[in-house]
Design a protein around this motif. Sequence first.
Motif, mmCIF file in Angstrom:
data_model
loop_
_atom_site.group_PDB
_atom_site.id
_atom_site.type_symbol
_atom_site.label_atom_id
_atom_site.label_comp_id
_atom_site.label_asym_id
_atom_site.label_seq_id
_atom_site.Cartn_x
_atom_site.Cartn_y
_atom_site.Cartn_z
ATOM 1 N N UNK A 191 33.731 73.510 129.819
ATOM 2 C CA UNK A 191 32.632 74.466 129.908
ATOM 3 C C UNK A 191 32.758 75.555 128.854
ATOM 4 N N UNK A 192 33.972 76.054 128.644
ATOM 5 C CA UNK A 192 34.171 77.074 127.622
ATOM 6 C C UNK A 192 33.907 76.518 126.229
ATOM 7 N N UNK A 193 34.423 75.316 125.961
ATOM 8 C CA UNK A 193 34.187 74.693 124.646
ATOM 9 C C UNK A 193 32.702 74.422 124.452
ATOM 10 N N UNK A 194 32.041 73.948 125.500
ATOM 11 C CA UNK A 194 30.613 73.679 125.382
ATOM 12 C C UNK A 194 29.792 74.929 125.123
ATOM 13 N N UNK A 195 30.182 76.031 125.718
ATOM 14 C CA UNK A 195 29.467 77.280 125.477
ATOM 15 C C UNK A 195 29.556 77.690 124.013
ATOM 16 N N UNK A 196 30.732 77.556 123.427
ATOM 17 C CA UNK A 196 30.889 77.894 122.011
ATOM 18 C C UNK A 196 30.162 76.903 121.110
ATOM 19 N N UNK A 197 30.164 75.615 121.488
ATOM 20 C CA UNK A 197 29.413 74.623 120.697
ATOM 21 C C UNK A 197 27.921 74.960 120.710
ATOM 22 N N UNK A 198 27.404 75.280 121.895
ATOM 23 C CA UNK A 198 25.986 75.638 122.001
ATOM 24 C C UNK A 198 25.680 76.906 121.220
ATOM 25 N N UNK A 199 26.617 77.857 121.216
ATOM 26 C CA UNK A 199 26.396 79.102 120.479
ATOM 27 C C UNK A 199 26.418 78.885 118.973
ATOM 28 N N UNK A 200 27.195 77.913 118.495
ATOM 29 C CA UNK A 200 27.214 77.612 117.067
ATOM 30 C C UNK A 200 26.027 76.755 116.649
ATOM 31 N N UNK A 201 25.657 75.829 117.507
ATOM 32 C CA UNK A 201 24.568 74.913 117.171
ATOM 33 C C UNK A 201 23.215 75.618 117.209
ATOM 34 N N UNK A 202 22.983 76.465 118.206
ATOM 35 C CA UNK A 202 21.676 77.071 118.385
ATOM 36 C C UNK A 202 21.181 77.871 117.184
ATOM 37 N N UNK A 203 21.952 78.834 116.662
ATOM 38 C CA UNK A 203 21.475 79.581 115.488
ATOM 39 C C UNK A 203 21.245 78.703 114.267
ATOM 40 N N UNK A 204 22.113 77.710 114.058
ATOM 41 C CA UNK A 204 21.936 76.831 112.903
ATOM 42 C C UNK A 204 20.642 76.035 113.035
ATOM 43 N N UNK A 205 20.390 75.487 114.225
ATOM 44 C CA UNK A 205 19.146 74.748 114.422
ATOM 45 C C UNK A 205 17.932 75.664 114.292
ATOM 46 N N UNK A 236 21.272 74.234 104.334
ATOM 47 C CA UNK A 236 22.663 74.453 104.739
ATOM 48 C C UNK A 236 22.778 74.533 106.265
ATOM 49 N N UNK A 237 21.843 75.253 106.895
ATOM 50 C CA UNK A 237 21.887 75.361 108.352
ATOM 51 C C UNK A 237 21.650 74.014 109.021
ATOM 52 N N UNK A 238 20.794 73.199 108.453
ATOM 53 C CA UNK A 238 20.562 71.872 109.023
ATOM 54 C C UNK A 238 21.808 71.005 108.989
ATOM 55 N N UNK A 239 22.571 71.110 107.900
ATOM 56 C CA UNK A 239 23.819 70.342 107.825
ATOM 57 C C UNK A 239 24.857 70.862 108.812
ATOM 58 N N UNK A 240 24.897 72.191 108.999
ATOM 59 C CA UNK A 240 25.824 72.758 109.994
ATOM 60 C C UNK A 240 25.461 72.254 111.394
ATOM 61 N N UNK A 241 24.166 72.238 111.702
ATOM 62 C CA UNK A 241 23.739 71.738 113.005
ATOM 63 C C UNK A 241 24.094 70.264 113.176
ATOM 64 N N UNK A 242 23.943 69.481 112.100
ATOM 65 C CA UNK A 242 24.280 68.059 112.190
ATOM 66 C C UNK A 242 25.771 67.840 112.385
ATOM 67 N N UNK A 243 26.599 68.703 111.799
ATOM 68 C CA UNK A 243 28.051 68.567 111.958
ATOM 69 C C UNK A 243 28.470 68.852 113.400
#
Length: 405
Positions: A191-205, A236-243
């Motif tokens: 849950x903690x890892x998922x929260x950080x993944x969602x926080x990184x993915x959301x702004x990039x997307x 650049x943000x699209x590639x970050x979201x894809x990663x």
Amino acid sequence: MSPDRPVGALFRRFRERLAAERTAVANRTGGEPGSPTARGVGRADSGSRATGTGAGVGRTDAGARDAGLTPHPPRDAAPTVGRRRGGKGGRGGEQLTVPPAEFTSYYGRPVLKPPVWKWDIAAYLFTGGLAAGSSLLAAGGQLTGRPALRRAGRATSLAAVSASAYFLINDLGRPSRFHHMLRVAKLTSPMSVGTWILSAFGPAAGIAAVAEVAPRLPPHGVLGPVRRLLPPTGHAAGLVAAVTAPALATYTGVLLADTAVPSWHEAYPELPVIFAGSALASGAGVGLLAAPPGQAGPARRLAVAGAALELWGAHRVENRLGLLSEPYAAGTPGRLLRAGRALTAAGVAGAWLGRRSRLLSAASGGALLAASVCTRFGIFHGGVASARDPKYTVVPQRERADRGA
């Protein structure tokens, strides 16, 4: 002791046997039951194991044989029937005198507390996978020069990740709880890892999707520099979201398997694979719906890869787990998963047969999206059903204990 007083079954059988033995000896010796002669007082008997010297029916093997009863086994002899519990290598310990108890619930209640999650978490599983698959589709369109795929993938990714954030916060109850989860980063907590993944993915997307409006901005004036900076920033943000998309697509499977719910926990190798395949298939469905057939090549390949992973994982879950596969094959979960398989197969077939038909391609995309919904909800409801029935908790535990013994 009063004969009317209730006694245990074992003590009652002992009294009945003792009375029968005394009657048999009395008949043989000509004495009255309970008399000194019947009790064997003053008579010698070699082989008596008791403190008395007479026949002592029920006390010696000789007296038992004379009375027509089965002699007592020697006290140092091992039991010939039954199973012993405890002791190294099965030696010693307590002899089991009753069969193992059948499993049951406590006053009709389940052994485990069923998950308190409702439909919004099942929807969160779907929208998270859709956001991940759409960002991969957008990156493919960006790298291969297919603007229709790129625009559709970026817009869908932003919409899906926004819906995911809503469903998650709605389940948490207060928005502040999501913020509080960002105070720590615990790698051992999905849950903690998922929260950080969602926080990184959301702004990039979000940045990648906003970059799609750059051509509509005026080329001169205050917004002129914004128009020039948005496209490279969006790339650049699209590639970050894809990663980060693969982690977003699979962490929910790890999250479910990390619980004590039997059919989720035992399927820990397959759930991330199923969710990854479902994410790819849903992203492919977006591409088939939004892009013309000439630009939908990457979407078709994505559909094949996602369908292969999803069907393989679903087959394993429904056949490898033994008893714990039952919740995935019966009732609502079974119907949802069967519908998901049928829609996935139909979507992949239509994607390749409709390479020149926009209508068939769009229908295939809709089938893939519906298949992803059915798969996520089927997995969710299957786990909840396994937690409500104590059979799926107790029987596997006993099987593991028997294998260990």
